[in-house]
Scaffold this motif. Sequence first.
Motif, PDB file in Angstrom:
ATOM      1  N   LEU A   8      -5.735   0.440 -56.927  1.00 11.75           N
ATOM      2  CA  LEU A   8      -6.670  -0.672 -56.757  1.00 11.75           C
ATOM      3  C   LEU A   8      -5.960  -1.904 -56.190  1.00 11.75           C
ATOM      4  O   LEU A   8      -6.467  -2.543 -55.259  1.00 11.75           O
ATOM      5  CB  LEU A   8      -7.332  -1.014 -58.092  1.00 11.75           C
ATOM      6  CG  LEU A   8      -8.317  -2.179 -58.074  1.00 11.75           C
ATOM      7  CD1 LEU A   8      -9.494  -1.850 -57.162  1.00 11.75           C
ATOM      8  CD2 LEU A   8      -8.786  -2.510 -59.466  1.00 11.75           C
ATOM      9  N   LEU A   9      -4.787  -2.209 -56.718  1.00  8.90           N
ATOM     10  CA  LEU A   9      -4.031  -3.355 -56.204  1.00  8.90           C
ATOM     11  C   LEU A   9      -3.600  -3.126 -54.758  1.00  8.90           C
ATOM     12  O   LEU A   9      -3.619  -4.048 -53.946  1.00  8.90           O
ATOM     13  CB  LEU A   9      -2.821  -3.626 -57.089  1.00  8.90           C
ATOM     14  CG  LEU A   9      -3.122  -4.233 -58.454  1.00  8.90           C
ATOM     15  CD1 LEU A   9      -1.859  -4.328 -59.288  1.00  8.90           C
ATOM     16  CD2 LEU A   9      -3.787  -5.592 -58.315  1.00  8.90           C
ATOM     17  N   ARG A  10      -3.218  -1.901 -54.433  1.00  8.11           N
ATOM     18  CA  ARG A  10      -2.813  -1.592 -53.055  1.00  8.11           C
ATOM     19  C   ARG A  10      -3.997  -1.764 -52.109  1.00  8.11           C
ATOM     20  O   ARG A  10      -3.870  -2.300 -51.014  1.00  8.11           O
ATOM     21  CB  ARG A  10      -2.267  -0.162 -52.982  1.00  8.11           C
ATOM     22  CG  ARG A  10      -1.713   0.196 -51.665  1.00  8.11           C
ATOM     23  CD  ARG A  10      -0.700  -0.821 -51.319  1.00  8.11           C
ATOM     24  NE  ARG A  10       0.192  -0.353 -50.293  1.00  8.11           N
ATOM     25  CZ  ARG A  10       1.023  -1.135 -49.662  1.00  8.11           C
ATOM     26  NH1 ARG A  10       1.096  -2.396 -49.959  1.00  8.11           N
ATOM     27  NH2 ARG A  10       1.805  -0.684 -48.755  1.00  8.11           N
ATOM     28  N   PHE A  11      -5.168  -1.297 -52.531  1.00  8.48           N
ATOM     29  CA  PHE A  11      -6.377  -1.442 -51.721  1.00  8.48           C
ATOM     30  C   PHE A  11      -6.699  -2.922 -51.495  1.00  8.48           C
ATOM     31  O   PHE A  11      -7.009  -3.336 -50.376  1.00  8.48           O
ATOM     32  CB  PHE A  11      -7.555  -0.741 -52.391  1.00  8.48           C
ATOM     33  CG  PHE A  11      -8.859  -0.980 -51.694  1.00  8.48           C
ATOM     34  CD1 PHE A  11      -9.166  -0.282 -50.539  1.00  8.48           C
ATOM     35  CD2 PHE A  11      -9.769  -1.908 -52.165  1.00  8.48           C
ATOM     36  CE1 PHE A  11     -10.362  -0.507 -49.869  1.00  8.48           C
ATOM     37  CE2 PHE A  11     -10.954  -2.145 -51.511  1.00  8.48           C
ATOM     38  CZ  PHE A  11     -11.254  -1.443 -50.359  1.00  8.48           C
ATOM     39  N   CYS A  12      -6.602  -3.719 -52.554  1.00  4.61           N
ATOM     40  CA  CYS A  12      -6.895  -5.155 -52.429  1.00  4.61           C
ATOM     41  C   CYS A  12      -5.893  -5.838 -51.502  1.00  4.61           C
ATOM     42  O   CYS A  12      -6.268  -6.679 -50.684  1.00  4.61           O
ATOM     43  CB  CYS A  12      -6.884  -5.814 -53.797  1.00  4.61           C
ATOM     44  SG  CYS A  12      -8.264  -5.301 -54.848  1.00  4.61           S
ATOM     45  N   ALA A  13      -4.618  -5.485 -51.621  1.00  6.18           N
ATOM     46  CA  ALA A  13      -3.599  -6.082 -50.757  1.00  6.18           C
ATOM     47  C   ALA A  13      -3.853  -5.724 -49.301  1.00  6.18           C
ATOM     48  O   ALA A  13      -3.779  -6.575 -48.414  1.00  6.18           O
ATOM     49  CB  ALA A  13      -2.215  -5.624 -51.191  1.00  6.18           C
ATOM     50  N   ASP A  14      -4.168  -4.459 -49.039  1.00  6.41           N
ATOM     51  CA  ASP A  14      -4.464  -4.040 -47.667  1.00  6.41           C
ATOM     52  C   ASP A  14      -5.697  -4.748 -47.120  1.00  6.41           C
ATOM     53  O   ASP A  14      -5.739  -5.129 -45.950  1.00  6.41           O
ATOM     54  CB  ASP A  14      -4.665  -2.519 -47.599  1.00  6.41           C
ATOM     55  CG  ASP A  14      -3.362  -1.757 -47.806  1.00  6.41           C
ATOM     56  OD1 ASP A  14      -2.282  -2.357 -47.657  1.00  6.41           O
ATOM     57  OD2 ASP A  14      -3.441  -0.544 -48.117  1.00  6.41           O
ATOM     58  N   ALA A  15      -6.705  -4.933 -47.976  1.00  6.34           N
ATOM     59  CA  ALA A  15      -7.924  -5.621 -47.545  1.00  6.34           C
ATOM     60  C   ALA A  15      -7.626  -7.080 -47.197  1.00  6.34           C
ATOM     61  O   ALA A  15      -8.125  -7.606 -46.199  1.00  6.34           O
ATOM     62  CB  ALA A  15      -8.989  -5.542 -48.632  1.00  6.34           C
ATOM     63  N   LEU A  16      -6.791  -7.738 -48.000  1.00  7.48           N
ATOM     64  CA  LEU A  16      -6.442  -9.131 -47.714  1.00  7.48           C
ATOM     65  C   LEU A  16      -5.633  -9.256 -46.424  1.00  7.48           C
ATOM     66  O   LEU A  16      -5.831 -10.188 -45.643  1.00  7.48           O
ATOM     67  CB  LEU A  16      -5.670  -9.734 -48.881  1.00  7.48           C
ATOM     68  CG  LEU A  16      -6.498 -10.033 -50.127  1.00  7.48           C
ATOM     69  CD1 LEU A  16      -5.597 -10.459 -51.276  1.00  7.48           C
ATOM     70  CD2 LEU A  16      -7.536 -11.099 -49.844  1.00  7.48           C
ATOM     71  N   VAL A  17      -4.731  -8.325 -46.189  1.00  5.35           N
ATOM     72  CA  VAL A  17      -3.939  -8.365 -44.966  1.00  5.35           C
ATOM     73  C   VAL A  17      -4.845  -8.173 -43.754  1.00  5.35           C
ATOM     74  O   VAL A  17      -4.739  -8.882 -42.753  1.00  5.35           O
ATOM     75  CB  VAL A  17      -2.828  -7.292 -45.005  1.00  5.35           C
ATOM     76  CG1 VAL A  17      -2.192  -7.118 -43.640  1.00  5.35           C
ATOM     77  CG2 VAL A  17      -1.780  -7.668 -46.025  1.00  5.35           C
ATOM     78  N   THR A  18      -5.752  -7.223 -43.839  1.00  6.67           N
ATOM     79  CA  THR A  18      -6.680  -6.975 -42.741  1.00  6.67           C
ATOM     80  C   THR A  18      -7.568  -8.191 -42.488  1.00  6.67           C
ATOM     81  O   THR A  18      -7.783  -8.584 -41.344  1.00  6.67           O
ATOM     82  CB  THR A  18      -7.551  -5.740 -43.047  1.00  6.67           C
ATOM     83  OG1 THR A  18      -6.690  -4.631 -43.274  1.00  6.67           O
ATOM     84  CG2 THR A  18      -8.491  -5.430 -41.907  1.00  6.67           C
ATOM     85  N   TYR A  19      -8.053  -8.800 -43.548  1.00  6.37           N
ATOM     86  CA  TYR A  19      -8.876 -10.006 -43.398  1.00  6.37           C
ATOM     87  C   TYR A  19      -8.070 -11.126 -42.754  1.00  6.37           C
ATOM     88  O   TYR A  19      -8.547 -11.808 -41.846  1.00  6.37           O
ATOM     89  CB  TYR A  19      -9.402 -10.452 -44.763  1.00  6.37           C
ATOM     90  CG  TYR A  19     -10.149 -11.761 -44.699  1.00  6.37           C
ATOM     91  CD1 TYR A  19     -11.437 -11.812 -44.192  1.00  6.37           C
ATOM     92  CD2 TYR A  19      -9.562 -12.945 -45.125  1.00  6.37           C
ATOM     93  CE1 TYR A  19     -12.125 -13.004 -44.108  1.00  6.37           C
ATOM     94  CE2 TYR A  19     -10.235 -14.142 -45.047  1.00  6.37           C
ATOM     95  CZ  TYR A  19     -11.522 -14.170 -44.542  1.00  6.37           C
ATOM     96  OH  TYR A  19     -12.192 -15.353 -44.462  1.00  6.37           O
ATOM     97  N   GLY A  20      -6.852 -11.305 -43.209  1.00  7.84           N
ATOM     98  CA  GLY A  20      -6.010 -12.360 -42.650  1.00  7.84           C
ATOM     99  C   GLY A  20      -5.727 -12.147 -41.179  1.00  7.84           C
ATOM    100  O   GLY A  20      -5.736 -13.090 -40.391  1.00  7.84           O
ATOM    101  N   LYS A  21      -5.478 -10.911 -40.796  1.00  3.41           N
ATOM    102  CA  LYS A  21      -5.216 -10.614 -39.387  1.00  3.41           C
ATOM    103  C   LYS A  21      -6.442 -10.881 -38.522  1.00  3.41           C
ATOM    104  O   LYS A  21      -6.322 -11.279 -37.375  1.00  3.41           O
ATOM    105  CB  LYS A  21      -4.776  -9.168 -39.219  1.00  3.41           C
ATOM    106  CG  LYS A  21      -3.363  -8.909 -39.664  1.00  3.41           C
ATOM    107  CD  LYS A  21      -2.994  -7.466 -39.413  1.00  3.41           C
ATOM    108  CE  LYS A  21      -1.579  -7.170 -39.835  1.00  3.41           C
ATOM    109  NZ  LYS A  21      -1.220  -5.762 -39.597  1.00  3.41           N
ATOM    110  N   SER A  22      -7.621 -10.651 -39.073  1.00  2.00           N
ATOM    111  CA  SER A  22      -8.824 -10.842 -38.267  1.00  2.00           C
ATOM    112  C   SER A  22      -9.259 -12.304 -38.207  1.00  2.00           C
ATOM    113  O   SER A  22      -9.901 -12.720 -37.256  1.00  2.00           O
ATOM    114  CB  SER A  22      -9.971  -9.993 -38.824  1.00  2.00           C
ATOM    115  OG  SER A  22     -10.364 -10.482 -40.096  1.00  2.00           O
ATOM    116  N   GLN A  23      -8.888 -13.111 -39.197  1.00  2.19           N
ATOM    117  CA  GLN A  23      -9.344 -14.495 -39.245  1.00  2.19           C
ATOM    118  C   GLN A  23      -8.340 -15.503 -38.697  1.00  2.19           C
ATOM    119  O   GLN A  23      -8.716 -16.577 -38.275  1.00  2.19           O
ATOM    120  CB  GLN A  23      -9.675 -14.882 -40.689  1.00  2.19           C
ATOM    121  CG  GLN A  23     -10.821 -14.107 -41.272  1.00  2.19           C
ATOM    122  CD  GLN A  23     -12.112 -14.330 -40.509  1.00  2.19           C
ATOM    123  OE1 GLN A  23     -12.460 -15.457 -40.175  1.00  2.19           O
ATOM    124  NE2 GLN A  23     -12.830 -13.262 -40.231  1.00  2.19           N
TER     125      GLN A  23
END
Length: 73
Positions: A8-23
């Motif tokens: 779950l933590l890995r999924f959240c970290a990956d989601a935050l990285v992806t969001y940061g890259k897109s924004q």
Amino acid sequence: MRLFLKSLLRFCADALVTYGKSQFFIPTPDVGEPAPGHPERMPWNVPLTEAEEALDRQLEGVAERVGRGLEPL
């Protein structure tokens, strides 16, 4: 339970990285050519010298090995 939390933590970290890259996109500046007499070469259309080709051959595959966590050369 521990494996679930880790996943779950890995999924959240990956989601935050992806969001940061897109924004938060920072464009790379167009640096152009180096000044005359500068020791580093940047032009893509000039062939490599013999020394640069030798260095290129030595560095072949290093990025993949370091990316997998193996010892660099």
